[in-house]
Design an enzyme around this catalytic site. Structure first.
Site, mmCIF file in Angstrom:
data_model
loop_
_atom_site.group_PDB
_atom_site.id
_atom_site.type_symbol
_atom_site.label_atom_id
_atom_site.label_comp_id
_atom_site.label_asym_id
_atom_site.label_seq_id
_atom_site.Cartn_x
_atom_site.Cartn_y
_atom_site.Cartn_z
ATOM 1 N N ASP A 20 0.554 -0.406 -5.975
ATOM 2 C CA ASP A 20 -0.416 0.519 -6.572
ATOM 3 C C ASP A 20 0.287 1.721 -7.211
ATOM 4 O OD1 ASP A 20 -3.006 -0.447 -6.459
ATOM 5 O OD2 ASP A 20 -3.324 0.189 -4.384
ATOM 6 N N LYS A 43 -9.018 -9.191 -6.703
ATOM 7 C CA LYS A 43 -7.547 -9.160 -6.734
ATOM 8 C C LYS A 43 -6.976 -10.428 -6.098
ATOM 9 C CE LYS A 43 -7.607 -4.132 -6.737
ATOM 10 N NZ LYS A 43 -7.522 -2.882 -5.967
ATOM 11 N N GLN A 63 -6.653 -0.769 0.031
ATOM 12 C CA GLN A 63 -7.772 -0.426 -0.850
ATOM 13 C C GLN A 63 -8.370 0.926 -0.466
ATOM 14 O OE1 GLN A 63 -8.828 -2.355 -3.582
ATOM 15 N NE2 GLN A 63 -10.056 -0.547 -4.015
#
Ligand code: NAP
Length: 315
Positions: A126, A59, A103
């Site tokens: 997200d 990412k 994460q």
């Protein structure tokens, strides 16, 4: 298993992800040139799960390649909920930060739900914050989760008709199955959601024009689950270490998979039996190279969207 005379067309997720990333990088250029804005993504990782480290690195590298600024915070495995909340609060306050991603999975001592709820919904790239999930359910503008939106982009850009189609999603997780079912419904598909308690799975999946597998179970979807000519989207990313199973899954094309197992200990496979699906489906996503690359591309797009909305008030 009813076979077709032609093999399934493989849907090239890598190519579509490149197309989206090109669009994002043009948008980043425009934001810089017209408004002096440099969108910034911050990734937070806790502990030393090797898969999480690879995802975060990917990412961060993709951000750099597209001209986005990015930052990575790697915290010790012993980090407490309070410590992580303090970092999130700091990032929420920073004017230069547009996107915050924590994460998953987090170590078990951390209350993941509290952490995800603490992220400013305007920076929740997200799309996991309850406010964004609720807005998505209501069809209001929201930051949407990346894998489900990536799958929608893949279908739309591959010319697969969603409206009126019967879409069957196997899996009901908060990050893939549930939101995907909702997005398909918003695009006028008739949606069936299956899970581990579903009775007679093949009976339901065989009715689907679009069949999506998001279960984390290697080769759960066999030829008998697929309606001939259907579009099959394989979301699963599983590590296969067994050479005999690789031979069974890939048939005459197993050699390079077996070579990978010997070289690095595993090969990545999905939730769909590739050799059988190829004989029945009309279109099929490969693993790797199907849904995976789209998730990262959509994260980049979300970061730019978050920057535009928060800094310029765009909807
Ligand atoms: P998850 O949270 O473990 O959920 C799995 C779902 O599959 C659950 O709803 C479960 O049902 C259902 N399921 C399990 N076994 C089943 C069976 N035998 N029959 C029918 N349904 C069954 O997994 P996830 O996070 O959604 O991830 C799914 C897969 O996608 C994993 O391989 C993951 O690595 C991959 N993934 C890929 C990407 C990408 O970018 N390509 C992104 C995210 C995830 P219950 O609810 O009844 O337990």
């Amino acid at each position: 298993m009813e076979r077709r005379s032609e093999r399934a067309v493989l849907l090239d997720g890598t190519r579509i992800a490149e197309e989206i990333k090109r669009e994002v990088s043009e948008e980043v250029e425009r934001l810089k040139a017209e408004h002096g804005i440099e969108p910034c993504l911050v990734a937070v990782r806790v502990g030393d799960d090797p898969a999480s480290a690879v995802y975060v690195r990917n990412k961060v590298n993709t951000s750099a390649a597209l001209g986005l600024r990015s930052e990575q915070h790697a915290l010790a495995a012993s980090t407490s909920t309070a410590e992580l909340l303090a970092l999130v609060a700091q990032l929420n306050q920073r004017e230069d930060v547009d996107g915050i991603l924590v994460q998953l999975p987090l170590p078990s001592q951390i209350n993941a739900a509290r952490v995800l709820e603490a992220i400013d919904p305007a920076k929740d790239v997200d799309g996991f914050h309850p406010l964004n999930v609720g807005r998505m359910m209501l069809g209001q503008p929201a930051l949407l989760p990346c894998t489900p939106t990536g799958i929608i982009e893949l279908l739309v850009r591959s010319g697969v008709e969603i409206s009126g189609a019967h879409a069957c999603v196997i899996g009901r997780s908060n990050i893939v199955g549930r939101p995907l079912a909702q997005l398909l419904l918003q695009r006028d598909a008739t949606v069936t959601v299956c899970h581990s308690r579903t009775r007679d799975l093949p009976l339901l999946t065989r009715q689907a024009d679009i069949l999506i597998a998001a279960t984390g179970r290697i080769a759960l979807v066999r030829g008998e689950h697929i309606k001939p000519g259907a579009t099959v989207i394989d979301v699963g990313i599983n590590r296969l270490t067994d050479e005999a199973q690789a031979r069974e899954l890939f048939g005459p094309r197993a050699d390079e998979r077996i070579e990978a197992i010997r070289r690095r200990g595993y090969t990545l496979v999905g939730d769909v039996h590739p050799a059988e699906a190829e004989l029945v489906a009309g279109r099929l996503t490969p693993v790797p190279g199907g849904v995976g690359p789209l998730t990262v591309a959509m994260l980049m797009r979300n970061t730019v969207t978050a920057a535009r909305r928060r800094r310029l008030g765009d909807v």
